[in-house]
Design a protein around this motif. Structure first.
Motif, PDB file in Angstrom:
ATOM      1  N   HIS A   1       0.852  -1.175   0.000  1.00 39.69           N
ATOM      2  CA  HIS A   1       0.000   0.000   0.000  1.00 39.69           C
ATOM      3  C   HIS A   1       0.897   1.236   0.000  1.00 39.69           C
ATOM      4  O   HIS A   1       2.040   1.204   0.446  1.00 39.69           O
ATOM      5  CB  HIS A   1      -0.887   0.009   1.245  1.00 39.69           C
ATOM      6  CG  HIS A   1      -1.908  -1.093   1.252  1.00 39.69           C
ATOM      7  ND1 HIS A   1      -1.629  -2.366   1.691  1.00 39.69           N
ATOM      8  CD2 HIS A   1      -3.210  -1.105   0.862  1.00 39.69           C
ATOM      9  CE1 HIS A   1      -2.709  -3.116   1.588  1.00 39.69           C
ATOM     10  NE2 HIS A   1      -3.679  -2.379   1.081  1.00 39.69           N
TER      11      HIS A   1
ATOM     12  N   ARG B   1      -5.451  -9.047   1.368  1.00 37.86           N
ATOM     13  CA  ARG B   1      -4.531  -8.763   0.271  1.00 37.86           C
ATOM     14  C   ARG B   1      -3.574  -9.923   0.034  1.00 37.86           C
ATOM     15  O   ARG B   1      -3.370 -10.367  -1.106  1.00 37.86           O
ATOM     16  CB  ARG B   1      -3.728  -7.498   0.581  1.00 37.86           C
ATOM     17  CG  ARG B   1      -2.748  -7.102  -0.521  1.00 37.86           C
ATOM     18  CD  ARG B   1      -1.643  -6.195   0.004  1.00 37.86           C
ATOM     19  NE  ARG B   1      -0.762  -6.908   0.924  1.00 37.86           N
ATOM     20  CZ  ARG B   1       0.285  -6.351   1.526  1.00 37.86           C
ATOM     21  NH1 ARG B   1       0.557  -5.074   1.327  1.00 37.86           N
ATOM     22  NH2 ARG B   1       1.050  -7.057   2.347  1.00 37.86           N
TER      23      ARG B   1
ATOM     24  N   ARG C   1      -4.601  -4.744  -8.304  1.00 39.91           N
ATOM     25  CA  ARG C   1      -3.255  -4.379  -7.845  1.00 39.91           C
ATOM     26  C   ARG C   1      -2.902  -2.954  -8.255  1.00 39.91           C
ATOM     27  O   ARG C   1      -2.320  -2.201  -7.472  1.00 39.91           O
ATOM     28  CB  ARG C   1      -2.235  -5.373  -8.426  1.00 39.91           C
ATOM     29  CG  ARG C   1      -0.820  -5.199  -7.894  1.00 39.91           C
ATOM     30  CD  ARG C   1      -0.012  -6.458  -8.139  1.00 39.91           C
ATOM     31  NE  ARG C   1       0.005  -6.847  -9.541  1.00 39.91           N
ATOM     32  CZ  ARG C   1       0.449  -8.027  -9.971  1.00 39.91           C
ATOM     33  NH1 ARG C   1       0.885  -8.920  -9.104  1.00 39.91           N
ATOM     34  NH2 ARG C   1       0.445  -8.305 -11.252  1.00 39.91           N
TER      35      ARG C   1
ATOM     36  N   TRP D   1      -2.737  -1.589  -4.637  1.00 42.64           N
ATOM     37  CA  TRP D   1      -1.470  -1.962  -4.042  1.00 42.64           C
ATOM     38  C   TRP D   1      -0.255  -1.471  -4.820  1.00 42.64           C
ATOM     39  O   TRP D   1       0.870  -1.704  -4.444  1.00 42.64           O
ATOM     40  CB  TRP D   1      -1.397  -3.492  -3.908  1.00 42.64           C
ATOM     41  CG  TRP D   1      -2.621  -4.037  -3.234  1.00 42.64           C
ATOM     42  CD1 TRP D   1      -3.158  -3.639  -2.040  1.00 42.64           C
ATOM     43  CD2 TRP D   1      -3.487  -5.061  -3.730  1.00 42.64           C
ATOM     44  NE1 TRP D   1      -4.291  -4.355  -1.766  1.00 42.64           N
ATOM     45  CE2 TRP D   1      -4.524  -5.231  -2.782  1.00 42.64           C
ATOM     46  CE3 TRP D   1      -3.477  -5.847  -4.886  1.00 42.64           C
ATOM     47  CZ2 TRP D   1      -5.546  -6.167  -2.960  1.00 42.64           C
ATOM     48  CZ3 TRP D   1      -4.494  -6.757  -5.063  1.00 42.64           C
ATOM     49  CH2 TRP D   1      -5.508  -6.925  -4.108  1.00 42.64           C
TER      50      TRP D   1
END
Length: 210
Positions: free
Chosen positions: A3, A43, A206, A210
């Motif tokens: 993150h 995640r 993603r 992320w």
């Protein structure tokens, strides 16, 4: 895969959604608790399932040759599928759909709690991963066939318990077949269940998260 934390002493913020510009104060994943710990667990689980599915994609692609020259749409048993654990892969899709919806809805809830003008969490899920939300509701969380929910039609009930996997567009998908059912003078289809690839969806998430 991390993150994004934008730190500037007391002004540090953590970005939860790059596309919808959702962020929270502080570096919440440094020593996570509560909802942020849950996000990290989900995640990592989603990423694990992605890598398993990616290996299954690569196993088929290694056997069919140059994927740019042939478009494969396959359902059932073919020699190219022999090395793929299709039952386990099917479960991977079920687990992924449930966990992805949990992840996205949690981000949506965090955003809504800090700004009530944001979409309600279920609406945020429908916006981000509509195909997974439908699959989660009618197949992954429980088979529509077993619940007899009035929001599901006969075709969706049948589709929920049929073999789900197809190999198309160079990746394994679920919900690749549309089922039609005629019963008591009424005809229904499972078109609310739209095909999705675990690998493709994960790569999109993603980029967003992320």
């Amino acid at each position: 895969m991390d993150h994004v934390a934008v730190a500037n002493r007391d002004d540090a913020r953590t970005v939860l959604d790059r596309i919808d510009d959702i962020s929270v104060p502080g570096d919440v994943f440094r020593e996570p608790t509560n909802e942020f710990w849950a996000l990290l667990c989900l995640r990592d689980g989603l990423d694990f399932l992605y890598h398993q599915a990616r290996r299954c994609d690569e196993s088929v692609l290694a056997r069919v040759g140059d994927p740019s020259k042939v478009n494969h749409f396959a359902f059932g048993t073919l020699p190219e599928f022999d090395e793929v654990p299709q039952k386990l892969l099917t479960c991977g899709f079920l687990w992924y759909a449930v966990s992805a919806c949990q992840y996205v809805q949690t981000v949506g809830a965090i955003a809504y709690q800090s700004d009530s003008t944001r979409p309600l969490p279920p609406e945020y899920v429908k916006k981000v991963i509509p195909e997974l939300k439908s699959f989660r509701d009618k197949v992954a969380a429980h088979f529509a066939w077993s619940t007899k929910n009035e929001r599901d039609n006969d075709a969706e009930r049948l589709a929920s318990i049929l073999p789900q996997l197809t190999f198309q567009e160079n990746s394994w998908h679920v919900a690749g077949m549309t089922v039609g059912v005629g019963k008591s003078g009424k005809f229904s289809t499972s078109q609310a269940l739209t095909p999705w690839s675990l690998c493709s969806v994960h790569e999109q998430l993603r980029k967003r998260y992320w």
